[in-house]
Design a protein around this motif. Structure first.
Motif: not given
Length: 112
Positions: A1-4, A9-11, A14-16
């Motif tokens: 999986m690439k860093l970007s 936003k999807e990952q 939820p935290h924000f």
């Protein structure tokens, strides 16, 4: 999986969103001078540290954080029940969001 792909936003949203809910509760608790504000700050700290760990892992950069982030985080931990701690944690979330956006742009430019 690439860093970007780990900083999408999807990952991260939820935290924000969780912080936004906690921040609303904290504002109410502080306006009522309620002692439960300390518990809410602790919950916000967990969200922040989890989000920061995710970003550091995604970027493979243990130093990644907002400006003076560790000192400011220590302040929040040491004075968790205060309004100043709530405001500082709110600023840390806002600055982390900006820093993540800047990193996304940098990563996008590097892949071109």
């Amino acid at each position: 999986m690439k860093l970007s792909q780990k900083l999408t936003k999807e990952q991260l949203d939820p935290h924000f969103l969780k912080w936004d809910r906690i921040a609303v509760d904290l504002a109410k608790l502080h306006s009522q001078r309620d002692k439960r504000a300390k518990d809410a700050i602790q919950e916000g700290l967990k969200v922040y540290t989890h989000l920061l760990a995710h970003c550091r892992d995604a970027l493979k950069d243990e130093e990644f954080e907002p400006l003076n982030g560790s000192e400011r985080l220590s302040f929040v931990e040491d004075s968790a029940g205060t309004y100043a701690a709530y405001r500082q944690l709110d600023k840390l979330f806002a600055e982390l969001k900006k820093t993540i956006a800047r990193k996304r742009i940098e990563l996008k430019r590097l892949t071109k």
